[in-house]
Design a protein around this motif. Structure first.
Motif, PDB file in Angstrom:
ATOM      1  N   ALA A  58       4.845   5.590  -7.466  1.00  0.00           N
ATOM      2  CA  ALA A  58       4.175   5.092  -8.668  1.00  0.00           C
ATOM      3  C   ALA A  58       4.979   3.977  -9.329  1.00  0.00           C
ATOM      4  O   ALA A  58       4.411   2.971  -9.788  1.00  0.00           O
ATOM      5  N   ALA A  59       6.290   4.124  -9.369  1.00  0.00           N
ATOM      6  CA  ALA A  59       7.142   3.093  -9.970  1.00  0.00           C
ATOM      7  C   ALA A  59       7.061   1.793  -9.176  1.00  0.00           C
ATOM      8  O   ALA A  59       7.016   0.701  -9.758  1.00  0.00           O
ATOM      9  N   ILE A  60       7.023   1.888  -7.860  1.00  0.00           N
ATOM     10  CA  ILE A  60       6.907   0.687  -7.027  1.00  0.00           C
ATOM     11  C   ILE A  60       5.572   0.005  -7.273  1.00  0.00           C
ATOM     12  O   ILE A  60       5.518  -1.224  -7.424  1.00  0.00           O
ATOM     13  N   THR A  88       0.853  -1.188   0.000  1.00  0.00           N
ATOM     14  CA  THR A  88       0.000   0.000   0.000  1.00  0.00           C
ATOM     15  C   THR A  88       0.889   1.238   0.000  1.00  0.00           C
ATOM     16  O   THR A  88       2.112   1.143   0.200  1.00  0.00           O
ATOM     17  N   ASP A  89       0.288   2.388  -0.198  1.00  0.00           N
ATOM     18  CA  ASP A  89       1.061   3.634  -0.124  1.00  0.00           C
ATOM     19  C   ASP A  89       1.748   3.760   1.233  1.00  0.00           C
ATOM     20  O   ASP A  89       2.916   4.159   1.311  1.00  0.00           O
ATOM     21  N   ASP A  90       1.023   3.439   2.307  1.00  0.00           N
ATOM     22  CA  ASP A  90       1.608   3.550   3.647  1.00  0.00           C
ATOM     23  C   ASP A  90       2.789   2.591   3.819  1.00  0.00           C
ATOM     24  O   ASP A  90       3.791   2.953   4.440  1.00  0.00           O
ATOM     25  N   GLU A  91       2.674   1.377   3.277  1.00  0.00           N
ATOM     26  CA  GLU A  91       3.775   0.419   3.379  1.00  0.00           C
ATOM     27  C   GLU A  91       4.979   0.884   2.565  1.00  0.00           C
ATOM     28  O   GLU A  91       6.123   0.734   3.004  1.00  0.00           O
ATOM     29  N   ILE A  92       4.723   1.468   1.411  1.00  0.00           N
ATOM     30  CA  ILE A  92       5.820   2.011   0.604  1.00  0.00           C
ATOM     31  C   ILE A  92       6.495   3.154   1.357  1.00  0.00           C
ATOM     32  O   ILE A  92       7.724   3.198   1.468  1.00  0.00           O
ATOM     33  N   ASP A  93       5.697   4.069   1.877  1.00  0.00           N
ATOM     34  CA  ASP A  93       6.266   5.205   2.609  1.00  0.00           C
ATOM     35  C   ASP A  93       7.101   4.744   3.792  1.00  0.00           C
ATOM     36  O   ASP A  93       8.202   5.259   4.028  1.00  0.00           O
ATOM     37  N   LEU A 147      16.656   9.120   1.123  1.00  0.00           N
ATOM     38  CA  LEU A 147      16.365  10.513   0.813  1.00  0.00           C
ATOM     39  C   LEU A 147      16.661  10.848  -0.638  1.00  0.00           C
ATOM     40  O   LEU A 147      17.626  10.368  -1.216  1.00  0.00           O
ATOM     41  N   CYS A 148      15.800  11.682  -1.206  1.00  0.00           N
ATOM     42  CA  CYS A 148      15.949  12.157  -2.582  1.00  0.00           C
ATOM     43  C   CYS A 148      15.906  13.678  -2.543  1.00  0.00           C
ATOM     44  O   CYS A 148      14.853  14.257  -2.274  1.00  0.00           O
ATOM     45  N   ARG A 149      17.020  14.305  -2.806  1.00  0.00           N
ATOM     46  CA  ARG A 149      17.054  15.768  -2.791  1.00  0.00           C
ATOM     47  C   ARG A 149      16.211  16.375  -3.887  1.00  0.00           C
ATOM     48  O   ARG A 149      15.774  17.503  -3.798  1.00  0.00           O
ATOM     49  N   CYS A 150      15.978  15.635  -4.948  1.00  0.00           N
ATOM     50  CA  CYS A 150      15.171  16.149  -6.058  1.00  0.00           C
ATOM     51  C   CYS A 150      13.678  16.036  -5.775  1.00  0.00           C
ATOM     52  O   CYS A 150      12.869  16.607  -6.498  1.00  0.00           O
ATOM     53  N   GLY A 151      13.306  15.263  -4.751  1.00  0.00           N
ATOM     54  CA  GLY A 151      11.912  15.172  -4.338  1.00  0.00           C
ATOM     55  C   GLY A 151      11.025  14.360  -5.259  1.00  0.00           C
ATOM     56  O   GLY A 151       9.849  14.679  -5.424  1.00  0.00           O
ATOM     57  N   THR A 152      11.552  13.296  -5.830  1.00  0.00           N
ATOM     58  CA  THR A 152      10.749  12.497  -6.760  1.00  0.00           C
ATOM     59  C   THR A 152       9.939  11.412  -6.050  1.00  0.00           C
ATOM     60  O   THR A 152       9.589  10.396  -6.648  1.00  0.00           O
ATOM     61  N   TYR A 153       9.577  11.644  -4.818  1.00  0.00           N
ATOM     62  CA  TYR A 153       8.845  10.641  -4.033  1.00  0.00           C
ATOM     63  C   TYR A 153       7.540  10.168  -4.677  1.00  0.00           C
ATOM     64  O   TYR A 153       7.267   8.970  -4.666  1.00  0.00           O
ATOM     65  N   PRO A 154       6.722  11.046  -5.274  1.00  0.00           N
ATOM     66  CA  PRO A 154       5.505  10.539  -5.935  1.00  0.00           C
ATOM     67  C   PRO A 154       5.835   9.590  -7.097  1.00  0.00           C
ATOM     68  O   PRO A 154       5.150   8.595  -7.313  1.00  0.00           O
TER      69      PRO A 154
END
Length: 153
Positions: A142-144, A119-124, A131-138
């Motif tokens: 989605a890739a996962i 789930t999103d919560d499990e991924i988070d 950490l990603c300095r570019c902020g590509t977390y969304p």
């Protein structure tokens, strides 16, 4: 001291002191430079590899403490094809600067091996600490999800 390591399915003997971090053996002795040095204190996740399937920060694991086979980003795919998670990263254009991506991918691959439909919560939760300095977390999330769907087929 000679230490035996299995890395990406190949046995290696490295002649280094046991307290040397795994990260430096991978990069400097075995020339596997996909694993990156980030912070040196296990706070960023750039150096994430898997030992016996578990994601670990290689900057903090001493060679003498390696307990099983090591998989690096170079060991995920094959010479002819990327792993499903790597292809999902490309498809979602996750990488911007790309520096953290090998650690992100190794963490995500471990998550999917343990939780095939996260789930999103499990991924988070699993990706926290990478950490990603570019902020590509969304895009990472989605890739996962896409990799999880592709792995089900």
């Amino acid at each position: 001291m000679t230490i035996s390591l299995t890395v990406n399915g190949t046995e290696h003997a490295v002649d280094l002191p046991g307290e040397v971090p795994l990260l430096w053996a991978l990069r400097d002795e075995l020339n596997l430079t996909g694993t990156k040095y980030g912070c040196g204190v296990a706070a960023c996740g750039a150096c994430t590899v898997q030992i016996d399937g578990q994601p670990v920060r290689s900057c903090q694991v001493a060679l003498a403490d390696v307990w099983g086979p090591v998989t690096t980003i170079e060991g995920l795919g094959t010479p002819d094809a990327m792993a499903v998670i790597q292809q999902a990263w490309v498809d979602h254009q996750v990488a911007q600067c790309g520096y953290c991506q090998s650690g992100q991918i190794m963490q995500a691959a471990a998550l999917l091996a343990e939780t095939p439909e996260p789930t999103d919560d499990e991924i988070d939760a699993a990706m926290q600490g990478n950490l990603c300095r570019c902020g590509t977390y969304p895009r990472i999330r989605a890739a996962i999800h896409d990799a999880a769907r592709a792995m089900k087929v």
